[in-house]
Write a protein that holds these residues in place. Structure first.
Motif, PDB file in Angstrom:
ATOM      1  N   UNK A  22       0.813  -1.168   0.099  1.00 55.23           N
ATOM      2  CA  UNK A  22       0.128   0.100   0.044  1.00 55.23           C
ATOM      3  C   UNK A  22       0.871   1.148   0.237  1.00 55.23           C
ATOM      4  N   UNK A  23       1.827   1.327   0.941  1.00 52.22           N
ATOM      5  CA  UNK A  23       2.688   2.273   1.076  1.00 52.22           C
ATOM      6  C   UNK A  23       3.454   2.650  -0.401  1.00 52.22           C
ATOM      7  N   UNK A  24       3.807   1.543  -0.965  1.00 50.57           N
ATOM      8  CA  UNK A  24       4.546   1.632  -2.141  1.00 50.57           C
ATOM      9  C   UNK A  24       3.662   1.976  -3.428  1.00 50.57           C
ATOM     10  N   UNK A  25       2.622   1.749  -3.441  1.00 51.06           N
ATOM     11  CA  UNK A  25       1.431   2.244  -4.649  1.00 51.06           C
ATOM     12  C   UNK A  25       1.432   3.864  -4.258  1.00 51.06           C
ATOM     13  N   UNK A  26       1.121   4.051  -3.072  1.00 48.12           N
ATOM     14  CA  UNK A  26       0.919   5.517  -2.605  1.00 48.12           C
ATOM     15  C   UNK A  26       2.097   6.342  -3.100  1.00 48.12           C
ATOM     16  N   UNK A  27       3.361   5.962  -3.080  1.00 47.15           N
ATOM     17  CA  UNK A  27       4.444   6.657  -3.294  1.00 47.15           C
ATOM     18  C   UNK A  27       4.432   6.791  -4.579  1.00 47.15           C
ATOM     19  N   UNK A  28       4.174   5.858  -5.789  1.00 52.80           N
ATOM     20  CA  UNK A  28       4.367   6.234  -6.996  1.00 52.80           C
ATOM     21  C   UNK A  28       3.124   7.036  -7.549  1.00 52.80           C
ATOM     22  N   UNK A  47      -8.363   6.267  -9.771  1.00 53.78           N
ATOM     23  CA  UNK A  47      -9.647   5.325  -9.627  1.00 53.78           C
ATOM     24  C   UNK A  47      -9.041   4.128  -9.052  1.00 53.78           C
ATOM     25  N   UNK A  48      -9.768   3.461  -8.115  1.00 55.62           N
ATOM     26  CA  UNK A  48      -9.360   2.128  -7.281  1.00 55.62           C
ATOM     27  C   UNK A  48     -10.668   1.248  -7.766  1.00 55.62           C
ATOM     28  N   UNK A  49     -10.207   0.155  -8.500  1.00 57.52           N
ATOM     29  CA  UNK A  49     -10.984  -0.986  -8.665  1.00 57.52           C
ATOM     30  C   UNK A  49     -11.019  -2.062  -7.867  1.00 57.52           C
ATOM     31  N   UNK A  78      -5.399   4.233 -12.869  1.00 55.32           N
ATOM     32  CA  UNK A  78      -6.275   3.334 -12.466  1.00 55.32           C
ATOM     33  C   UNK A  78      -5.616   2.104 -11.645  1.00 55.32           C
ATOM     34  N   UNK A  79      -5.924   1.599 -10.409  1.00 55.85           N
ATOM     35  CA  UNK A  79      -5.362   0.912  -9.769  1.00 55.85           C
ATOM     36  C   UNK A  79      -6.560  -0.421  -9.472  1.00 55.85           C
ATOM     37  N   UNK A  84      -1.679  -2.741 -11.448  1.00 59.49           N
ATOM     38  CA  UNK A  84      -2.444  -3.855 -10.864  1.00 59.49           C
ATOM     39  C   UNK A  84      -1.392  -4.709 -10.027  1.00 59.49           C
ATOM     40  N   UNK A  85      -1.844  -4.391  -8.653  1.00 60.02           N
ATOM     41  CA  UNK A  85      -0.748  -5.247  -7.745  1.00 60.02           C
ATOM     42  C   UNK A  85      -1.350  -6.570  -7.164  1.00 60.02           C
ATOM     43  N   UNK A  86      -2.551  -6.906  -7.992  1.00 60.07           N
ATOM     44  CA  UNK A  86      -3.318  -8.341  -7.676  1.00 60.07           C
ATOM     45  C   UNK A  86      -2.852  -9.162  -8.669  1.00 60.07           C
ATOM     46  N   UNK A  87      -2.306  -8.823  -9.867  1.00 61.35           N
ATOM     47  CA  UNK A  87      -1.823  -9.809 -11.022  1.00 61.35           C
ATOM     48  C   UNK A  87      -3.035 -10.450 -11.635  1.00 61.35           C
TER      49      UNK A  87
END
Length: 135
Positions: free
Chosen positions: A20-26, A34-36, A87-88, A115-118
């Motif tokens: 979560x911290x990594x995505x927010x940093x990017x 947008x979060x799906x 989009x995340x 896409x950090x879910x793969x």
């Protein structure tokens, strides 16, 4: 070795929190996201301990966040992608892997997909003009 079941849960939670911290940093330079998907696991409407909810709270500090989750019953695809820059994929619902990337591209100016879910076939999304990061 993990001595207690809670030790395992806490270890997994720590990994999720780091993601979560990594995505927010990017996304510090992007103002509309947008979060799906906000479920705890794919194709479930259970939001308890949802990493996506934690991500949304983190992002709201610096970004305008819209959410779409057809399984949980939040928002619409059209409203989520309108005027967004990224989009995340926060939960790997089948509904997201079934999306046509060309149709999504026609609805939005966003061209960054995380896409950090793969869950997605990122080659299909790249072919539709999206820059894809993560898996």
């Amino acid at each position: 070795a993990l001595a207690e079941p809670n030790d395992f849960f806490n270890a997994v939670r720590g990994i999720n929190d780091a993601q979560i911290d990594r995505v927010a940093f990017y996304l510090t330079e992007i103002d509309r996201v947008a979060v799906f998907g906000v479920g705890y696991k794919p194709n479930s409407d259970d939001r308890r301990y949802s990493p996506a909810d934690a991500l949304i709270e983190n992002l709201k500090e610096d970004n305008h966040v819209t959410v779409w989750d057809p399984v949980v019953g939040i928002g619409t695809l059209e409203d989520a992608v309108k005027e967004t820059a990224a989009i995340i994929i926060g939960c790997g619902h089948t509904a997201f892997s079934d999306l046509d990337p060309d149709e999504v591209a026609a609805m939005t100016d966003a061209r960054l997909l995380i896409d950090f879910t793969g869950a997605l076939d990122l080659d299909r999304w790249r072919s539709a003009g999206f820059s894809c990061i993560w898996r």
